[in-house]
Write a protein that holds these residues in place. Structure first.
Motif, PDB file in Angstrom:
ATOM      1  N   THR A   1       0.938  -1.203  -0.201  1.00  0.00           N
ATOM      2  CA  THR A   1      -0.100  -0.019  -0.008  1.00  0.00           C
ATOM      3  C   THR A   1       0.668   1.420  -0.141  1.00  0.00           C
ATOM      4  N   VAL A   2       1.915   1.191   0.790  1.00  0.00           N
ATOM      5  CA  VAL A   2       2.735   2.464   0.835  1.00  0.00           C
ATOM      6  C   VAL A   2       3.491   2.706  -0.656  1.00  0.00           C
ATOM      7  N   LEU A   3       3.834   1.469  -1.072  1.00  0.00           N
ATOM      8  CA  LEU A   3       4.707   1.654  -2.501  1.00  0.00           C
ATOM      9  C   LEU A   3       3.679   2.214  -3.381  1.00  0.00           C
TER      10      LEU A   3
ATOM     11  N   PHE B   1       2.625   7.118  -6.456  1.00  0.00           N
ATOM     12  CA  PHE B   1       1.511   8.131  -6.703  1.00  0.00           C
ATOM     13  C   PHE B   1       2.188   9.545  -6.707  1.00  0.00           C
ATOM     14  N   MET B   2       2.569   9.862  -5.289  1.00  0.00           N
ATOM     15  CA  MET B   2       2.929  11.073  -5.081  1.00  0.00           C
ATOM     16  C   MET B   2       4.247  11.476  -6.127  1.00  0.00           C
TER      17      MET B   2
ATOM     18  N   TRP C   1      -7.974   2.961  -8.063  1.00  0.00           N
ATOM     19  CA  TRP C   1      -8.715   1.410  -8.023  1.00  0.00           C
ATOM     20  C   TRP C   1      -7.759   0.446  -7.394  1.00  0.00           C
ATOM     21  N   ARG C   2      -6.417   0.823  -7.669  1.00  0.00           N
ATOM     22  CA  ARG C   2      -5.537  -0.281  -6.558  1.00  0.00           C
ATOM     23  C   ARG C   2      -5.854  -0.284  -5.002  1.00  0.00           C
TER      24      ARG C   2
ATOM     25  N   MET D   1      -3.623   6.276   6.935  1.00  0.00           N
ATOM     26  CA  MET D   1      -2.213   6.873   6.386  1.00  0.00           C
ATOM     27  C   MET D   1      -2.102   6.682   5.069  1.00  0.00           C
ATOM     28  N   VAL D   2      -2.890   5.771   4.277  1.00  0.00           N
ATOM     29  CA  VAL D   2      -2.885   5.748   2.950  1.00  0.00           C
ATOM     30  C   VAL D   2      -4.329   6.212   2.273  1.00  0.00           C
ATOM     31  N   ASP D   3      -5.321   5.817   2.966  1.00  0.00           N
ATOM     32  CA  ASP D   3      -6.491   6.343   2.466  1.00  0.00           C
ATOM     33  C   ASP D   3      -6.884   7.535   2.193  1.00  0.00           C
TER      34      ASP D   3
END
Length: 598
Positions: free
Chosen positions: A178-180, A185-186, A253-254, A297-299
């Motif tokens: 998820t962090v990757l 994306f960033m 979507w991922r 943290m990722v959502d």
């Protein structure tokens, strides 16, 4: 021109170039950012506490014990969290607005300080001030909110481990992927945003240039061609925008698949723990709450996109601050007179030497014409005296004092410039002439206007010198005369007239020259001249050719050289302009003063 670190950049110490201008804008909003951070920290702390409080209240209900205490604590936590949420929004908006104002002021001030040194096109500068500044100003608040949210998510993950270690382990194992995804994306969104801003700057710059020459475009019938030229970067703009949305779509979507799958796995593990009596039903409720917080943290796709855009804006804005405006000297010795000395002056542009180890002396109180073919570097040389530009090598001195040693405010009072196309500022004609000297009275303004032959047309205006400037239609020659009057109003040792009478007819120019000579008697004048008559009215002529002074002497002696006459165009090349008779025998004095050609 050499590039240096700016003072604003240096103030940032070890900060990255993209952060330095943003850090400089934090001073007036630091207290609000601290308050925002406190509110966010309290809100996230309350958020982490709510699942435990909710589990305690539900457990009390299931166990049949007194629920009033846990319910009261839960209600208090929810109220505090709501108040913090309500207060954080306006505070963040206020900090962003103030930071935007501060960044725009710093950027405009820096650009004005750079002056002719600025390597940025007008359209690019407009984009930086209008769009990049508010993006960059939002970076501190966005970064604070994301950092505190991350800390809250870490705390929620720790609480998840504490509540049920199997559920915590399941979530932790799913986190790296998820962090990757979020990190990629960033990076991609940031690059796309920078490309988008670059394309916007190119379009804005082309539009500004086209609007400046709109009459020429209409007269030439090239509207369609110029429209295509201005919009040439449009495909790049479209591609960058599509890249941003495609990147956002892919990550949505991922994560949209990965996060729910992670939630299902964690809740399934927690459910099995309940089935084994390793976890109470109330504990399952707590696991669900901590899972939602830890996923935060990722959502946060919108937050990540906002940070990527803010970082792109900050990086773009930092380009403005990479070039150093001139810094004045600290010397206390003032020039004794207006004698100007240039030694070993070299100025390069795009790797080519515009001025090449040039030497020149202007006697105190003399009027010296600077002549040369178009592109010879006359305006570059003229700009050296008042440090509108600095040489790459060499030294400029006035009255024996290097101009780099003089404080800038003092130098501006010693050297005054008048330009070919002056920009007029102020509300009225009076303010336009007295610009930079607001305390000057009407009598002095009128005297300067008379010397510049501007008084007559000013008095014909509806309110004379009090006519609003934006209601004063003027020709190019009239604007030149007002600009010249503005320069004449300032007492100085050296006056630089950079083709400041080119828009006047010959008769008016002669009148202006006589008035200027009388008003500036005893002051050093460097006159960039394109007309032979203008050069003839000066005491001496400096002939600029090939980046150096080819000859220096009286106009009537230089006139004997056909190459010198050719500087003034076809009429000069044929010798039809007023000049000395080449057949006349020289006197001993003229022979002694003959110019040595280099």
């Amino acid at each position: 021109m050499p590039e240096h670190r700016t003072g604003a950049a240096a103030a940032g110490g070890g900060a990255s170039p993209a952060r330095r201008p943003v850090l400089a804008a934090l001073a007036p909003v630091r207290s609000r950012l601290i308050g925002l951070a406190v509110l966010l920290a309290v809100r996230i702390s309350v958020g982490v506490a709510v699942p435990a409080l909710l589990a305690a209240a539900v457990g009390a209900v299931l166990d049949g014990t007194d629920v009033r205490g846990p319910a009261a604590l839960l209600a208090a936590a929810l109220v505090v969290g709501g108040l913090c949420e309500a207060a954080a929004g306006p505070l963040a908006f206020s900090a962003n607005a103030t930071g935007t104002h501060r960044l725009r002021m710093l950027t405009v001030r820096h650009l004005l300080a750079l002056g002719p040194r600025s390597p940025h096109a007008v359209g690019e500068v407009v984009t930086q001030v209008v769009q990049s500044a508010p993006m960059a100003a939002g970076l501190p608040a966005r970064a604070a909110e994301s950092a505190i949210s991350l800390l809250g998510s870490v705390a929620a993950l720790a609480a998840l481990w504490w509540t049920n270690w199997q559920a915590g382990l399941t979530f932790t194992l799913a986190m790296p992927l998820t962090v990757l995804i979020a990190r990629r994306f960033m990076s991609e969104a940031g690059r796309a945003q920078e490309n988008y801003l670059t394309a916007q700057s190119r379009i804005a710059d082309g539009l500004v240039a086209a609007l400046a020459g709109v009459r020429t475009i209409r007269a030439a019938g090239t509207l369609a061609t110029e429209t295509e030229r201005v919009l040439e970067p449009l495909p790049e703009l479209s591609a960058a925008g599509r890249t941003m949305w495609r990147t956002q779509r892919d990550v949505v979507w991922r994560l949209g698949l990965l996060l729910p799958l992670t939630d299902v796995l964690v809740l399934a593990v927690a459910g099995l723990a309940v089935a084994r009596d390793d976890l109470s039903p109330a504990g399952l409720l707590a696991v669900s709450g901590y899972l939602a917080l830890a996923s935060g943290m990722v959502d946060q796709i919108d937050a990540l996109l906002g940070i990527a855009q803010a970082r792109a804006g900050a990086r773009r804005l930092s380009e403005v601050f990479r070039h150093d405006p001139p810094t004045g000297g600290t010397g206390s010795v003032m020039p004794a007179d207006g004698a100007v000395r240039l030694r070993g002056i070299t100025v390069r542009h795009a790797g080519e030497a515009v001025l090449d180890r040039l030497d020149l002396d202007l006697p105190a109180g003399a009027a010296v014409a600077l002549v040369g073919r178009t592109g010879a570097g006359k305006s570059v040389l003229a700009g050296l005296l008042g440090r509108l530009i600095d040489p790459d090598e060499g030294e400029v001195a006035i009255g024996g004092v290097p101009v780099r040693d003089l404080p800038l405010d003092r130098l501006r009072s010693l050297v005054v410039h008048a330009f070919e196309r002056p920009e007029l500022y102020g509300r009225t004609v009076h303010e336009a002439i007295s610009f930079g000297r607001p305390g000057v009275g009407r009598e002095d303004v009128v005297r300067a206007a008379r010397a510049a032959q501007a008084d007559r047309f000013v008095r014909r205006l509806p309110a004379g010198y009090d006519t609003p400037l934006d209601e004063t239609p003027m020709s190019g020659g009239e604007r030149q005369r007002l600009g010249l009057a503005r320069a004449l109003l300032r007492p100085a040792l050296v006056h630089v007239l950079d083709d400041a009478t080119s828009g006047l007819d010959t008769a008016t120019e002669a009148e202006v020259s006589r008035s200027v000579t009388g008003l500036l008697a005893g002051r050093t004048r460097l006159v960039v001249a394109h007309r032979a008559a203008t050069a003839a009215r000066c005491d001496l002529v400096a002939w600029l050719d090939g980046g150096r002074i080819r000859a220096f002497g009286p106009h009537d002696l230089l006139w004997a050289d056909p190459d010198y006459r050719a500087v003034f165009g076809p009429a000069g090349a044929t010798g039809s302009l007023t000049g000395p008779d080449p057949m006349k025998k020289e006197t001993k004095e003229e022979e002694r003063c003959r110019v040595e050609h280099r």
